[in-house]
Design an enzyme around this catalytic site. Sequence first.
Site, PDB file in Angstrom:
ATOM      1  N   PRO A   9      -3.868  11.939  -5.619  1.00 24.27           N
ATOM      2  CA  PRO A   9      -2.583  12.589  -5.870  1.00 24.27           C
ATOM      3  C   PRO A   9      -1.388  11.635  -5.921  1.00 24.27           C
ATOM      4  CG  PRO A   9      -3.408  13.122  -3.678  1.00 24.27           C
ATOM      5  CD  PRO A   9      -4.527  12.463  -4.417  1.00 24.27           C
ATOM      6  N   ASN A  10      -0.536  11.922  -6.886  1.00 23.66           N
ATOM      7  CA  ASN A  10       0.756  11.258  -7.098  1.00 23.66           C
ATOM      8  C   ASN A  10       0.658   9.870  -7.709  1.00 23.66           C
ATOM      9  OD1 ASN A  10       2.427  13.410  -6.046  1.00 23.66           O
ATOM     10  ND2 ASN A  10       1.589  12.895  -4.044  1.00 23.66           N
ATOM     11  N   ARG A  17       9.026   5.736  -8.502  1.00 24.67           N
ATOM     12  CA  ARG A  17       9.748   5.535  -7.231  1.00 24.67           C
ATOM     13  C   ARG A  17       8.985   4.551  -6.363  1.00 24.67           C
ATOM     14  NH1 ARG A  17      10.036  11.136  -6.670  1.00 24.67           N
ATOM     15  NH2 ARG A  17       8.680  10.935  -4.881  1.00 24.67           N
ATOM     16  N   TYR A  22       4.679   0.205  -4.310  1.00 26.43           N
ATOM     17  CA  TYR A  22       3.600   0.389  -5.284  1.00 26.43           C
ATOM     18  C   TYR A  22       3.781  -0.413  -6.576  1.00 26.43           C
ATOM     19  CZ  TYR A  22       2.606   4.245  -2.119  1.00 26.43           C
ATOM     20  OH  TYR A  22       2.331   4.988  -0.990  1.00 26.43           O
ATOM     21  N   ASN A  73      -9.397   5.385  -5.221  1.00 31.06           N
ATOM     22  CA  ASN A  73      -8.160   5.348  -4.441  1.00 31.06           C
ATOM     23  C   ASN A  73      -7.807   6.820  -4.192  1.00 31.06           C
ATOM     24  OD1 ASN A  73      -5.638   5.254  -3.335  1.00 31.06           O
ATOM     25  ND2 ASN A  73      -4.799   3.806  -4.823  1.00 31.06           N
ATOM     26  N   ALA A  76      -3.204   9.983  -0.737  1.00 28.54           N
ATOM     27  CA  ALA A  76      -2.954  10.637   0.560  1.00 28.54           C
ATOM     28  C   ALA A  76      -4.214  11.297   1.129  1.00 28.54           C
ATOM     29  CB  ALA A  76      -1.845  11.670   0.411  1.00 28.54           C
ATOM     30  N   HIS A  79      -6.437   9.868   4.080  1.00 28.27           N
ATOM     31  CA  HIS A  79      -6.159  10.027   5.508  1.00 28.27           C
ATOM     32  C   HIS A  79      -6.415  11.441   6.025  1.00 28.27           C
ATOM     33  CE1 HIS A  79      -4.273   6.311   4.381  1.00 28.27           C
ATOM     34  NE2 HIS A  79      -3.371   6.929   3.658  1.00 28.27           N
ATOM     35  N   ASP A  86     -17.471  13.686   2.585  1.00 29.72           N
ATOM     36  CA  ASP A  86     -18.781  14.344   2.495  1.00 29.72           C
ATOM     37  C   ASP A  86     -19.353  14.246   1.078  1.00 29.72           C
ATOM     38  OD1 ASP A  86     -18.765  15.014   5.158  1.00 29.72           O
ATOM     39  OD2 ASP A  86     -18.151  17.096   4.854  1.00 29.72           O
ATOM     40  N   GLU A  97     -13.421   1.413  -1.940  1.00 30.75           N
ATOM     41  CA  GLU A  97     -12.096   2.010  -1.718  1.00 30.75           C
ATOM     42  C   GLU A  97     -11.010   1.002  -2.108  1.00 30.75           C
ATOM     43  OE1 GLU A  97     -11.385   2.396   2.474  1.00 30.75           O
ATOM     44  OE2 GLU A  97      -9.787   3.878   2.210  1.00 30.75           O
ATOM     45  N   HIS A  99      -6.638   0.479  -2.257  1.00 28.46           N
ATOM     46  CA  HIS A  99      -5.251   0.918  -2.040  1.00 28.46           C
ATOM     47  C   HIS A  99      -4.314  -0.139  -2.597  1.00 28.46           C
ATOM     48  CE1 HIS A  99      -6.503   4.285   0.305  1.00 28.46           C
ATOM     49  NE2 HIS A  99      -7.314   3.491   0.963  1.00 28.46           N
ATOM     50  N   SER A 101      -1.180  -0.554  -1.751  1.00 29.15           N
ATOM     51  CA  SER A 101      -0.407  -1.100  -0.634  1.00 29.15           C
ATOM     52  C   SER A 101      -1.349  -1.488   0.503  1.00 29.15           C
ATOM     53  CB  SER A 101       0.603  -0.060  -0.147  1.00 29.15           C
ATOM     54  OG  SER A 101      -0.075   1.067   0.385  1.00 29.15           O
ATOM     55  N   ARG A 106       1.234  -0.068   7.530  1.00 25.22           N
ATOM     56  CA  ARG A 106       2.167   1.049   7.310  1.00 25.22           C
ATOM     57  C   ARG A 106       2.107   2.053   8.474  1.00 25.22           C
ATOM     58  NH1 ARG A 106       1.765   3.100   1.285  1.00 25.22           N
ATOM     59  NH2 ARG A 106       3.687   4.156   1.982  1.00 25.22           N
ATOM     60  N   ARG A 110      -1.511   6.521   8.400  1.00 23.45           N
ATOM     61  CA  ARG A 110      -2.303   5.905   7.311  1.00 23.45           C
ATOM     62  C   ARG A 110      -3.405   4.998   7.852  1.00 23.45           C
ATOM     63  NH1 ARG A 110       0.957   7.127   2.672  1.00 23.45           N
ATOM     64  NH2 ARG A 110       3.131   7.209   3.289  1.00 23.45           N
TER      65      ARG A 110
END
Length: 149
Positions: A9-10, A17, A22, A73, A76, A79, A86, A97, A99, A101, A106, A110
């Site tokens: 998401p996002n 922003r 990022y 990735n 959110a 976390h 699963d 995985e 990320h 950042s 952080r 997170r």
Amino acid sequence: MKFLVINGPNLNLLGLREPEIYGRQDFAALQQFVRDAAAEAGVEVELFQSNHEGAIVDTIQEAYGKADGIVINPAAYTHTSVAILDALKAVALPAVEVHLSDVSKRESFRQVSYAGLACVKTYMGLGFEGYRRAILFLRDFCEGEVKRA
Ligand code: CA2
């Protein structure tokens, strides 16, 4: 060899922003970067982004029998999502995985990664480069699996 690259998401809003966290490049640039990294690694790649947890779970399930590995990735959902953990465990495909950042530096919320518990490797804090390293690692990991079989 075919890999599924999932963004959560996002991440589709990249570049709009928080460039200090990022980066300034947008999501289209990330997708192109991943395609170029896959070409460099000599692997096929399918890209998927969703803002919906269930859609990500569905896509991981559908990868079974179609993909050789997953780069994810979960954003959110990293976390919070036991469902994504699963699903990764259920399909038992090698997963890496990523990320953008460095989540280890952080906020405390997170510091836990559920998805990471089902991944063979994590890259964080490298920006787009983390996806390239993940693809190269996964290719070498899968080639090793084939050799060991
Ligand atoms: O560093 C990463 O790649 C993250 O997975 C990004 C997630 C965050 O929740 C994770 O803790 C770490 C957030 C992605 C949101 O992306 C944005 C895009 C544009 C503007 C603001 C946020």
